[in-house]
Write an enzyme that holds these catalytic residues in place. Sequence first.
Site, short mmCIF file in Angstrom:
data_model
loop_
_atom_site.label_atom_id
_atom_site.label_comp_id
_atom_site.label_asym_id
_atom_site.label_seq_id
_atom_site.Cartn_x
_atom_site.Cartn_y
_atom_site.Cartn_z
N THR A 1 7.40 -0.82 2.41
CA THR A 1 6.64 -1.81 3.17
C THR A 1 7.27 -2.04 4.54
O THR A 1 6.57 -2.18 5.55
CB THR A 1 6.58 -3.14 2.39
OG1 THR A 1 6.08 -2.87 1.09
CG2 THR A 1 5.71 -4.15 3.08
N HIS B 1 6.21 0.57 6.76
CA HIS B 1 4.83 0.38 7.23
C HIS B 1 4.79 -0.69 8.33
O HIS B 1 4.03 -0.57 9.29
CB HIS B 1 3.91 -0.01 6.07
CG HIS B 1 3.73 1.09 5.07
ND1 HIS B 1 3.33 2.35 5.44
CD2 HIS B 1 3.91 1.13 3.73
CE1 HIS B 1 3.26 3.13 4.35
NE2 HIS B 1 3.62 2.40 3.31
#
Lengths: 350, 350, 350, 350
Positions: A29, A32
Amino acid sequence: MRVTNDRPVPVPGPGEVLIRVLAAGICGTDRHIYNWDESMRDMVRPPLVPGHEFCGEVAEVGRDVPASVAVGDYVSAEMHVVCGSCYQCRTGQGHTCHNTLIYGIHRDGAFAEYVRVPATNVIRLDRDRVPVSIGAFLDALGNAVHTVLRVPVAGKSVCITGYGPIGAMAAAVAHFCGAGRIHITDVNPYSLAKAREWKTRIEKARAGHPFVHIHDVGPATREEAIWRIQKENGDGVDVVLEMSGSPVAVNDALKVVRSGGDVVLLGLPRSSKMTLENYKGDLVMRGVTMHGIIGRRMYETWYRMLAMIEAGLDVSHVVTHEVPLSGFVEAMGSLNRGEGMKVVLYPGGK
Amino acid sequence: MRVTNDRPVPVPGPGEVLIRVLAAGICGTDRHIYNWDESMRDMVRPPLVPGHEFCGEVAEVGRDVPASVAVGDYVSAEMHVVCGSCYQCRTGQGHTCHNTLIYGIHRDGAFAEYVRVPATNVIRLDRDRVPVSIGAFLDALGNAVHTVLRVPVAGKSVCITGYGPIGAMAAAVAHFCGAGRIHITDVNPYSLAKAREWKTRIEKARAGHPFVHIHDVGPATREEAIWRIQKENGDGVDVVLEMSGSPVAVNDALKVVRSGGDVVLLGLPRSSKMTLENYKGDLVMRGVTMHGIIGRRMYETWYRMLAMIEAGLDVSHVVTHEVPLSGFVEAMGSLNRGEGMKVVLYPGGK
Amino acid sequence: MRVTNDRPVPVPGPGEVLIRVLAAGICGTDRHIYNWDESMRDMVRPPLVPGHEFCGEVAEVGRDVPASVAVGDYVSAEMHVVCGSCYQCRTGQGHTCHNTLIYGIHRDGAFAEYVRVPATNVIRLDRDRVPVSIGAFLDALGNAVHTVLRVPVAGKSVCITGYGPIGAMAAAVAHFCGAGRIHITDVNPYSLAKAREWKTRIEKARAGHPFVHIHDVGPATREEAIWRIQKENGDGVDVVLEMSGSPVAVNDALKVVRSGGDVVLLGLPRSSKMTLENYKGDLVMRGVTMHGIIGRRMYETWYRMLAMIEAGLDVSHVVTHEVPLSGFVEAMGSLNRGEGMKVVLYPGGK
Amino acid sequence: MRVTNDRPVPVPGPGEVLIRVLAAGICGTDRHIYNWDESMRDMVRPPLVPGHEFCGEVAEVGRDVPASVAVGDYVSAEMHVVCGSCYQCRTGQGHTCHNTLIYGIHRDGAFAEYVRVPATNVIRLDRDRVPVSIGAFLDALGNAVHTVLRVPVAGKSVCITGYGPIGAMAAAVAHFCGAGRIHITDVNPYSLAKAREWKTRIEKARAGHPFVHIHDVGPATREEAIWRIQKENGDGVDVVLEMSGSPVAVNDALKVVRSGGDVVLLGLPRSSKMTLENYKGDLVMRGVTMHGIIGRRMYETWYRMLAMIEAGLDVSHVVTHEVPLSGFVEAMGSLNRGEGMKVVLYPGGK
């Protein structure tokens, strides 16, 4: 986006705790967020300090913090902060609270010298049993533990689709929890090499016959690999742990699970949409169950995880990089190039 | 295809029983066979006597049939005949046996004066408790019972997507098993009317406030209906029973189930493929579980079902037509026009 | 002891709520306190306001009470106040918290005009669905719901040993949740008469054959009664709900449960000790499970219970006396003479 | 009694298989038969060939035996032969069939050159994975596996009361299945010494801190031992596996299990009767569950067990004696003197 950590040291409010970060893990994450991927743009409002896997020492406690958390304690924290008053929270399913705030995504997180969290979410660690390099990514390990414990795996055949860092941890946890034959599938040569390393080590420790099988499911070999896994129990493995989010892998999961078996889903696809090629035949008519997994059970997963670590669960092999916090950008580059599994950052140096 | 029943009376082999059919129900599958739908052409090799829901009297027993089955017994039978020796059969999951033969699909079935089945699959019925008109479709009722019992529904909110015959039975069973609020969705005016009839009757018996809610999910009203169901428990119902197989309904199921809730899937779509519009957000990230259902647990489901009937479970309202076997073609016509729910055929006349 | 309610109206502290009591139920425990039974002397330090079953209106809220509880709300409360930080509390099993304080036993309770409780424990009720006379004893009904839901009863045969007020509620809940055949055992003529009344009414509503069986297990008829119950499923019922605490009943429970069945234990014996006459043969060698039950799951049990009431669960027949608070002593006399089931007290008059 | 094996070689009837015994284990039950203990006199009708743990080679197959069992196969067998038609057998709980016949107790068993068993009960073994010395006592190992798998132990604290052969196997299985801290209690110096040996070896393999704790619960140290175990999770361990049958141990089990925890009962006491000293406080009011265990789940337990062995489960340390069948009497003497754990007999020599 600008990911920041040049903030003043936060001050803990009532019921809050300030923690000096000793080490923090980089999660997919975070990558990202760093890459400012489309999928994160709705969730993150910059500037933000990312980071939701970490351990540290309690530096300061706010008003109304119970005596069970004290300055100097060695701790980690559950970074999903839930409302405590919704239906899910009041019925023991707080991990699915739909008012969840994730520190490191919705609030400032742990890629910093200090992080502020609610005292309720703090987890005390045992210095003798949990090294800082492991305490750094208990959030991710908790995902793996939650996934593996969704369905008992003891004495069952298990297939793990995707050997990234959480897939690798899931394999280690499933093995620790008594899985029988373990199949691992991936397409990435780096991941396959890491899986083979683990297989060699684990089988040697058991001084036994091979029971871990690594399958390259790239186009050339995928069909045969699936056929081989399907031979378990007549038509497939008891449990699939889907750790990749790849649409191909999700469909393979339904192909290699046995009739009446379980597919546990942790991997997040890039797109929200997913086409199941044989929903009718593979899922409904074979009586298969698909379990979505989010976060960690509060705090059941944490207790199980720490008990396993204290009894010798070893996941040190997923740590491929240990760098100072200042090495963040470089580490992101490595991860973006597919080099490395878990990167541990040390804000105060290692 | 030519669906046939002009066969000589079968002779029971070793371990087999010959049953004189008193009544038999028409299932959706029979309609697909009758219509020679694409989905059935691979499974059925004509000529075939269809029919897998029935009750009757034992007319003759073959060699090696245990004394627990005797000539004159009033019985039904599980028409999924399993191998008994595969992994699933040997671990209490015989209903997912991948060697299953379905009588009425792969072998001659019950739309005839006599049907021959393995003695192991015969279920004795109590004449005083199970009327012939209900005994006629215990296979279908068993599907409903299996679906409802997959997850405990007592004191939970339940949504049933699709109020065809099995959906209607699932509603009755869920109500019998202590469901709290019940939502029913459909788009067919006939089904919606039948659902409203049931609602009126059931609520009157409880002399209470409305707890059954019928939703037309046709284009004009679907969005608001979904929004209303989502208000349960904050973000949806505890359990969805998906009885329609409609891709729209499957996606709605994932929308109206609460975080951490359960979706039980019995409905079979026409196409094998199914696109989940928000796999990531609705299934994985909300920790939802999807349970595929096939057949009836052998023979757990039968025992539960018969105990419910004996304690007063009433599903007589799903029977809309009772005709002699010779009325088969006409009955199929009615069903194809969407008129009627369960048709009961009487080979020997009613 | 002196049970008191001549106290000043309590002032709610931080996180606390003051509730004006509309109605309160008398529990067996209250009777033991009133009689100053040996079993209560260690737990209760007089003076004390007893009473832990009640409903009322929020009269005042303390500092830091969340907006979800407001003055004027119609509420009940979970009177087991748990620590929130022990292992059990943090793993969804707070009802077994070993730091539990019970209001009405360890702290002042609800037999008074006002009662003060933590806001976390307040449960909002729907005025249209939960009459005050039922809201008065949700704590006890919650015990019954918790007991019945411990093991799914839908389509199973159930035996309830002891038809006191909670036994009567357990019978109603088991019936509501789809139990098949129900056996009820007791030795008290009053209880047996109440059980027969219920049987008659319930069977009539189902317009069916008898499925509730009442057994007098007094010395003259006990043996035959046990033999009759054992005929279920070959060697006994699927589930026994032991509601009496009588050592004879606990042993009977192990006799009438089928091999592999479940015995759920709510009844508290007078003595701590219990001799199982055939531990080896009845419990271990028949693979039976015994489940101890304490309190109500927080707050799962409350949600299930309220959903059932809203869908028509009727337990009004257990209320045999409704009196003003001043009728307390007289009501205790009736209960001590074995007359009556649930007494509801109205501090402000009915 | 006269335990015999001077019988003609049995001839397999329809559905039966004749097996040449390669190795057989001596179980506690065999010792009770040999000693002609009161507890066995009702069950055993001499002359009888005892022995219900064994492995061997198929020597001959009777009529109607399916092709999945063939002459020359290396096999073991489930020696509980169940009726297949009772409620329990038809609902996946055949291990609690109340018509069970145990070969080696009710019928001739395996302490002989040949044993005859129903083909349904034969389990094929993999020669490369299951050594004859382990195949010899899969029945007993299956008891241990059934006990451990009754409640998931992964990441939980476990206490094993009684370190005889099945207790030792249960410890190994619980460890294999991911238990966290493991406590073992016994009073026998030989057993305690064996437990300490295992602890040393296991902890070394995990290169970690101590996580296995051995407690002498003899009179001098019992109280402190119990207190130490109770410190887990605040008030006790998650799961107790009661392997001894000793009344003291059963009561200790209820003392050392945490509130809301599980006690799994395999040990059989000499007397049928068992007095629970604090049934009220320890079992009911702490919400504890007690699970009676009999036999092995058919055939779930066998599949799990074999999968564990194939993935490296090691229980070779419980074998303390390997002797020819003619050494039977001497071996019984050793066991009766408390010397030795599992004795393996080799009818054809080792």
